[in-house]
Structure formats: C-alpha cells, structure tokens
Design a protein around this motif. Structure first.
Motif, PDB file in Angstrom:
ATOM      1  N   PRO A 376       0.828  -1.201   0.000  1.00  0.00           N
ATOM      2  CA  PRO A 376       0.000   0.000   0.000  1.00  0.00           C
ATOM      3  C   PRO A 376       0.871   1.263   0.000  1.00  0.00           C
ATOM      4  CG  PRO A 376      -0.623  -1.509   1.775  1.00  0.00           C
ATOM      5  CD  PRO A 376       0.693  -1.972   1.250  1.00  0.00           C
ATOM      6  N   ILE A 377       0.256   2.373  -0.401  1.00  0.00           N
ATOM      7  CA  ILE A 377       1.006   3.626  -0.457  1.00  0.00           C
ATOM      8  C   ILE A 377       1.002   4.368   0.868  1.00  0.00           C
ATOM      9  CG2 ILE A 377       0.599   3.920  -2.921  1.00  0.00           C
ATOM     10  CD1 ILE A 377      -1.611   5.971  -2.152  1.00  0.00           C
ATOM     11  N   HIS A 378       0.131   3.942   1.789  1.00  0.00           N
ATOM     12  CA  HIS A 378       0.045   4.654   3.074  1.00  0.00           C
ATOM     13  C   HIS A 378      -0.164   3.675   4.228  1.00  0.00           C
ATOM     14  CE1 HIS A 378      -4.131   3.942   2.240  1.00  0.00           C
ATOM     15  NE2 HIS A 378      -4.276   4.975   1.431  1.00  0.00           N
ATOM     16  N   GLU A 379      -0.009   4.198   5.427  1.00  0.00           N
ATOM     17  CA  GLU A 379      -0.085   3.365   6.630  1.00  0.00           C
ATOM     18  C   GLU A 379      -1.464   2.772   6.822  1.00  0.00           C
ATOM     19  OE1 GLU A 379       1.337   5.566   9.956  1.00  0.00           O
ATOM     20  OE2 GLU A 379       3.279   6.030   9.031  1.00  0.00           O
ATOM     21  N   ARG A 380      -2.504   3.533   6.500  1.00  0.00           N
ATOM     22  CA  ARG A 380      -3.861   3.006   6.690  1.00  0.00           C
ATOM     23  C   ARG A 380      -4.094   1.749   5.854  1.00  0.00           C
ATOM     24  NH1 ARG A 380      -7.410   7.337   4.666  1.00  0.00           N
ATOM     25  NH2 ARG A 380      -5.498   7.990   3.622  1.00  0.00           N
ATOM     26  N   GLY A 381      -3.497   1.695   4.678  1.00  0.00           N
ATOM     27  CA  GLY A 381      -3.635   0.503   3.851  1.00  0.00           C
ATOM     28  C   GLY A 381      -3.008  -0.713   4.490  1.00  0.00           C
ATOM     29  N   SER A 382      -1.883  -0.513   5.174  1.00  0.00           N
ATOM     30  CA  SER A 382      -1.192  -1.633   5.816  1.00  0.00           C
ATOM     31  C   SER A 382      -1.851  -2.051   7.124  1.00  0.00           C
ATOM     32  CB  SER A 382       0.269  -1.260   6.078  1.00  0.00           C
ATOM     33  OG  SER A 382       0.365  -0.182   6.986  1.00  0.00           O
ATOM     34  N   GLU A 383      -2.829  -1.257   7.593  1.00  0.00           N
ATOM     35  CA  GLU A 383      -3.523  -1.584   8.841  1.00  0.00           C
ATOM     36  C   GLU A 383      -4.839  -2.319   8.610  1.00  0.00           C
ATOM     37  OE1 GLU A 383      -3.844   2.222  10.645  1.00  0.00           O
ATOM     38  OE2 GLU A 383      -1.731   2.311  11.248  1.00  0.00           O
ATOM     39  N   VAL A 384      -5.250  -2.453   7.357  1.00  0.00           N
ATOM     40  CA  VAL A 384      -6.461  -3.215   7.037  1.00  0.00           C
ATOM     41  C   VAL A 384      -6.214  -4.689   7.346  1.00  0.00           C
ATOM     42  CG1 VAL A 384      -8.017  -3.922   5.168  1.00  0.00           C
ATOM     43  CG2 VAL A 384      -7.150  -1.567   5.262  1.00  0.00           C
ATOM     44  N   GLU A 385      -7.196  -5.343   7.955  1.00  0.00           N
ATOM     45  CA  GLU A 385      -7.033  -6.728   8.388  1.00  0.00           C
ATOM     46  C   GLU A 385      -6.600  -7.644   7.254  1.00  0.00           C
ATOM     47  OE1 GLU A 385      -7.080  -8.247  11.427  1.00  0.00           O
ATOM     48  OE2 GLU A 385      -7.047  -6.163  12.109  1.00  0.00           O
ATOM     49  N   GLU A 391       0.669 -13.292   5.369  1.00  0.00           N
ATOM     50  CA  GLU A 391       1.925 -13.745   5.983  1.00  0.00           C
ATOM     51  C   GLU A 391       3.151 -13.158   5.302  1.00  0.00           C
ATOM     52  OE1 GLU A 391       4.308 -18.002   6.701  1.00  0.00           O
ATOM     53  OE2 GLU A 391       2.278 -17.969   5.840  1.00  0.00           O
ATOM     54  N   PHE A 392       3.077 -12.974   4.005  1.00  0.00           N
ATOM     55  CA  PHE A 392       4.223 -12.492   3.260  1.00  0.00           C
ATOM     56  C   PHE A 392       4.356 -10.972   3.315  1.00  0.00           C
ATOM     57  CE2 PHE A 392       5.682 -11.053  -1.082  1.00  0.00           C
ATOM     58  CZ  PHE A 392       7.036 -11.226  -0.827  1.00  0.00           C
ATOM     59  N   LEU A 393       3.325 -10.264   2.899  1.00  0.00           N
ATOM     60  CA  LEU A 393       3.414  -8.812   2.776  1.00  0.00           C
ATOM     61  C   LEU A 393       3.648  -8.109   4.099  1.00  0.00           C
ATOM     62  CD1 LEU A 393       0.574  -8.196   0.171  1.00  0.00           C
ATOM     63  CD2 LEU A 393       3.042  -8.207  -0.232  1.00  0.00           C
ATOM     64  N   SER A 394       3.053  -8.648   5.165  1.00  0.00           N
ATOM     65  CA  SER A 394       3.191  -7.994   6.459  1.00  0.00           C
ATOM     66  C   SER A 394       4.628  -7.999   6.963  1.00  0.00           C
ATOM     67  CB  SER A 394       2.279  -8.677   7.495  1.00  0.00           C
ATOM     68  OG  SER A 394       2.593 -10.057   7.605  1.00  0.00           O
ATOM     69  N   GLN A 395       5.452  -8.936   6.474  1.00  0.00           N
ATOM     70  CA  GLN A 395       6.849  -8.979   6.908  1.00  0.00           C
ATOM     71  C   GLN A 395       7.763  -8.171   6.000  1.00  0.00           C
ATOM     72  OE1 GLN A 395       9.234 -12.617   6.070  1.00  0.00           O
ATOM     73  NE2 GLN A 395       7.319 -13.527   5.297  1.00  0.00           N
ATOM     74  N   ILE A 396       7.198  -7.620   4.919  1.00  0.00           N
ATOM     75  CA  ILE A 396       7.989  -6.894   3.936  1.00  0.00           C
ATOM     76  C   ILE A 396       7.847  -5.384   4.069  1.00  0.00           C
ATOM     77  CG2 ILE A 396       8.206  -6.451   1.437  1.00  0.00           C
ATOM     78  CD1 ILE A 396       9.361  -9.109   2.247  1.00  0.00           C
TER      79      ILE A 396
END
Length: 455
Positions: A376-385, A391-396
C-alpha cells in the motif's frame, strides 16, 4: 512465440484505432441519462494483467456517483476502462499518439519514472493538491519523492513495492545453518553484519557442496534492479537541482566489478544471465536450483502462476533487504511506484481528481496489494485486516523505510540502456569492467550530451 506476436499485433492495432478515432471531438464526453443527470465520461487506462487496478477504479466511480447524488448534483460519472497488453515502449507510444489526436485517456497509469517526460511535454497536469488532501495524508513520506519533478507533484500514487533478496531457507539449512541463524538473517542484514560479499561467499559454498546449480540470480533483462545495485555501491544517478543525470564513474566501476565477480571470478551467476528467459529464471528458484535472487515482491505471484503453492514458498523462502557493500553499512531496496497521471487535456479535472482520491482508500489499497503482491502507499492501507493477515506482505512493509527510486528524468531510459550494455559485456566476459566503463561513457556522451554530469 506465437503469443508474443499476437500481443504485438493487438498493440499495433490499438495504436492505429486510436489514430483513426482521433477525429472525435474531446468535448463530446457527456450525455444525459433518464433521470436528467448529465453523464460525464471519464476514461482510464492501465497496463498489464493486474485487473484490481481497474476494478478499484470502477468501485471508486460508483462511490463518486453516490457522493454526487448526496450532494444533489445533477451529474453522474461513466467510467470507461482499458488495459494495455504490450510492451511499456508501445504503451507510451500509443498514449502520445492518442494525445496528439485528442483521444487519450483522462487517467493514464504508468511507472513514476515517466513523469518527467510527460510533464515536460505538457501531457499531464500537476497534482500538488493531492499531497495535502485527506486521502493521501499518511502516504509513506519517501514515496512523494517518486512523483515529484521540477518542484511539483505529477502523479497520484497507486501502489508500490520493494525489491528484496529472496533466499532458500532449505538450502541454508543443508549448509549447516541453524533455524535461528536462518530466521535472523534479515536482522543481520539490517544491522550491516551480513554484506554482499558474505552473500557471494555463502553462494559459493552452496555450489561447491553441490546443493545448488547457481548461487545468485538477477533479472535477465534491463530494469531497475541494476540501478539498485549501482546505488548500493554509492552511485549518484541524478542531480535534481540541475535536473541532469549523473554518470558516477567510480561507483559504476565498482558495480561492474561486482557483476564480473559474480559471473567470471566466483562463478556463482551464469554468464548468460542476461539472455535467459524469465520463466526459466523463476523456475530455478522454485525448484531450489539457486540460493539467492535479486527479486521483487510480486515474484511470489509469478511463482504461483508457474505452479508453486503459497505455503511451499513461505516455508522454503526467506526475504531480506539488499545487504550493504561494507560491514556496518546500511542495506537498501528500490521501489517502482505505479502512478495515475491526469491528462492536461481532460475536460473535467475536478471529477478526475475526486476519483483518484477515492481509489486511494485503505480497503482498495489492501485488496490490490494482497491479490497482486504489492504494498500500500500509506499506513492506513497496511492496517487493514486483509493486509495484516497476509503472511508475506506484512513482513515486507518495513522495507519501505530503506527504499530508493529511479530518477525522474526524461532521458533516463537512454542511460539505463548504456548501463545494461556495459553489464552484459562484462558478464559474458567480452570486456573488463574498465573497458565497459569507457565504452559506456562514450555511449552516454553521444546519447545524452550536456544533459548528463560526468562525475
């Protein structure tokens, strides 16, 4: 081969149709529906197979129409979308031809590095207001650099990514690494404890023990990863104050020596690397025939497309930043944000911008990221459940704190061609790094003249 020719034929036909249809008056972009609303047509074009970029725009257009109704405005938007199936070069060419015939899309999705020539040629509108809008308020700060040229914002960020080193955990296990050592490799890279020389050494060990056929693979065709490697050796590629490219001879020479080491000295990379097929390269990593890969996070999508199971990939692959070149140094990666640009000839820029603000919503960002292996381009995108549970993207995601970008310069492709030619000649053993550097300098001086600084 047949598919390649078919795609090129279709691309050429699309370009011809755009020229033929150029007689249409661009002002004729609205009509009236049964309710008496003015229906305004907005056209958007994307590139490639990732359909979520189109789907998200379509959903955002529905939201925009609901907003317009709630505002009691007698306006509705009709979104027409298309996705170009051809090369990037053909994609750019058809936009230019369509623009000249006043038949270009209102929204043109492209790589951020195209912003300079699009802006310089007055093809697109500046979008400075986006930086202060609510929709883009928490964009990762470093990403704004990628859409900035000549002091202005020229693109609405659509998605981004990172280019990590993929490594086979099962091969490291066979080399005698403990589970703790394997899992802690990304942290050691972050701390500058594990360098590119260490990566070459481990790759050589794996080959010598017969565990893999090759130790380190990189992309087989011209592209951003090569410039990432150059930047890792300290290369300055661009001077934004002068708006000129930079030929950093000392750093480029060091990077060419690195490619020579990989292919000619340590022989951990095939000297034919730059003439291999993408699918074959991916398959070597899938089959465990290579240890390290200068990859991109979307390669998980490629691997799955070639039959690999997601759980298998997560079990056998680890991912880390590109190690520093010296002990104690800072690791890095490179991102290539894809952006929406707005035609300078669009009739309704206000509605287009509202649409681009809506498509930046966190749920759209998360959906596209998870389905196509982007970030995602912003933090709110990375906070969506949906994203947090991946498993992969959250560690990147942390890699965006270490990211860099290609220069936004109209002639960067010419520089990239010269650099790739130099790399290729070194890897096949045709030239020494010093010879390749000298020839590269001649080529860029001929191609770029006074638009490049020799450093």
């Amino acid at each position: 081969m047949i598919d390649m020719f078919r795609r090129r034929f279709i691309s050429v036909m699309v370009i011809l149709l755009l020229i033929i249809s150029g007689c249409n008056n661009r002002q004729e972009t609205s009509s009236t529906n049964e309710a008496g609303d003015q229906v305004i047509t907005i056209r958007a074009q994307t590139f490639g197979d990732e359909q979520t970029r189109i789907q998200n725009l379509e959903e955002a257009a529905k939201e925009l129409n609901e907003q317009l109704k709630a505002e009691n405005k007698k306006i509705q938007v009709k979104l027409e979308t298309s996705s170009f199936d051809g090369s990037w070069e053909e994609y750019r060419r058809q936009f230019i031809l369509a623009f000249k015939s006043k038949n270009e899309p209102d929204i043109f999705l492209t790589g951020h590095e195209d912003i300079a020539w699009l802006a310089k040629g007055d093809y697109i509108l500046p979008l400075d207001e986006l930086k202060d809008s609510e929709a883009y308020r928490d964009v990762y700060p470093t990403l704004w650099e990628s859409v900035t040229w000549n002091g202005h914002i020229w693109g609405a960020l659509q998605d981004t990514e990172a280019r990590p080193i993929f490594y086979r955990k099962d091969v490291l296990k066979q080399l005698g690494w403990t589970d703790e050592e394997i899992e802690s490799l990304p942290e050691k890279v972050k701390n500058g404890e594990f360098t590119v020389d260490d990566m070459t050494r481990v790759a050589k060990e794996a080959i010598d023990q017969g565990l893999v056929q090759w130790g380190i693979l990189h992309r087989p065709v011209n592209g951003p990863e090569f410039h990432m490697i150059a930047k890792n050796f300290g290369a300055q590629l661009y001077d934004p104050k002068e708006d000129k490219l930079v030929f950093d001879k000392e750093a480029i020479l060091e990077s060419l020596r690195y490619f020579e080491s990989l292919t000619q000295k340590e022989k951990v990379t095939p000297e034919s690397m730059t003439s291999m097929e993408w699918k074959n390269v991916h398959q070597m990593m899938i089959d465990g025939k290579a240890l390290f890969w200068y990859g991109g996070i979307w390669n998980i999508f490629n691997y799955m497309d070639q039959g690999a199971e997601f759980d298998y990939l997560m079990e056998n692959f680890g991912f880390t930043l590109v190690p520093a070149t010296e002990k104690g140094g800072t690791p890095m990666t490179l991102s290539h944000p894809i952006v929406h640009t707005v035609s300078s000839q669009t009739v309704h820029p206000d509605l287009v911008i509202r649409l681009l603000e809506l498509v930046a919503k966190p749920e759209y960002q998360a959906k596209h990221s998870v389905e196509t292996f982007h970030l995602p381009i912003h933090e709110r995108g990375s906070e969506v459940e949906q994203f947090k549970n991946d498993e992969f993207l959250s560690q990147i995601t942390y890699m965006l704190d270490y990211t860099t970008f290609l220069p936004n310069h109209a002639d960067f492709n010419k520089y990239g061609d010269a650099y790739f030619n130099a790399i290729q000649s070194v890897e096949i053993g045709k030239k020494t790094p010093e010879e390749a550097l000298k020839d590269m300098e001649v080529q860029i001086q001929n191609d770029l003249g006074d638009t490049i600084i020799i450093k």
